[in-house]
Design a protein around this motif. Structure first.
Motif: not given
Length: 318
Positions: A34-39
């Motif tokens: 699982d991941a989330k884009k920082k921007s």
């Protein structure tokens, strides 16, 4: 963020995304995080391949010649896995896994790419359903996945239904994806297995696992290279099964006659459907990654069909 064991998997993706410390699922040789884009905070899934997984487990490589041969085999695997991600970039369709970041090589020689959020692979769901049925009998219980928030928000539980309605909807989506591959793209998937079907956050079934895809024998318009059958059909005991063609879901036309057409994928889809309703949930063909076992199985099936033949009014019937 990555755990200390995964810090060597550095790339632009790992710099631009907050990635969970542990994988939530797997698809063949890929671990899915699982991941989330920082921007933007937009959710995604990051696929990671560890090159170390190709190394032989315990034992000598058997001399310089074998070492060189194994190195070439590793290079072929890496090229196929890069092809898998690059194929996703070209094949845009609602039933094909959506790529959001192209494949990159990591610092340790592995690979990484990012896609739409994925909850599980179909193979993972079927393995969990096998365990549920082993413990509590056959039923349409939910599959439960405990995952970690990439931003450190703790652990959370996701549930996926794998009941009759979800199966029918998922198979329809896979069928539409195959129709697109065959009729619009002019290519054959070549390795359609439960590992190649991924379930996204909306419970839609998406086709992936395109490492072995290539143009159909009958295609006159495809710009994709034909499937290199001599390489694909070679079962190398030095390599993990996850990076090789899964013979348990492969058409006899493909293996025995080198006939790479859309019919081969339809045969694989039929075996996948059998696995969905089988108990345990796996293909009726068990080859143990052996071409000779595959050929023996096909011979047995042929003899069985012949033995079931009868006559009616002097005419042979099945």
């Amino acid at each position: 963020m990555f755990s200390s064991a995964l810090k060597s998997f550095t790339s632009n993706i790992s710099s631009n995304y907050t990635i969970a410390a542990q994988p939530t699922s797997a698809s063949g040789p890929w671990k899915i995080f699982d991941a989330k884009k920082k921007s933007s905070g937009k959710a995604a899934s990051v696929f990671v391949f560890d090159k170390k997984s190709l190394e032989p487990q315990g034992g000598s490589l058997g001399g310089r010649g074998n070492t060189a041969s194994l190195k070439r085999a590793h290079e072929e695997v890496l090229e196929r896995l890069k092809k898998e991600a690059s194929s996703l970039a070209r094949l845009r369709h609602p039933s094909i896994l959506e790529l959001v970041e192209p494949v990159e090589e990591t610092r340790n020689g592995g690979l990484m790419f990012a896609t739409e959020p994925i909850t599980a692979s179909l193979s993972g769901l079927l393995q969990e359903k096998d365990e549920q049925e082993r413990i509590g009998g056959v039923g349409g219980r939910s599959s439960r996945y405990v995952v970690e928030d990439p931003e450190g928000g703790g652990r959370k539980r996701r549930e996926l239904e794998i009941d009759e309605l979800e199966i029918q909807k998922g198979l329809l989506q896979v069928g539409k994806g195959l129709e697109f591959l065959h009729e619009s793209a002019g290519i054959v998937h070549g390795n359609l297995t439960p590992d190649a079907i991924l379930v996204n956050a909306k419970s839609d079934w998406k086709i992936s696992g395109l490492a072995f895809c290539g143009s159909s024998n009958t295609s006159t318009t495809s710009t994709v290279a034909p499937i290199p059958l001599s390489e694909v059909l070679n079962q190398d005991p030095r390599l993990p099964r996850t990076v090789q063609l899964n013979l348990d879901y492969t058409s006899p036309d493909f293996v025995l006659d080198n006939n790479a057409t859309s019919a081969a994928d339809i045969f694989s889809l039929g075996l996948l459907i059998v696995a969905l309703y089988n108990s345990p949930h796996r293909s009726p063909i068990e080859t143990h990654a052996s071409l000779s076992s595959f050929k023996d199985h096909q011979s047995t099936c042929k003899i069985t069909r012949l033995s079931n033949m009868g006559t009616r009014n002097g005419v042979f019937v099945m």
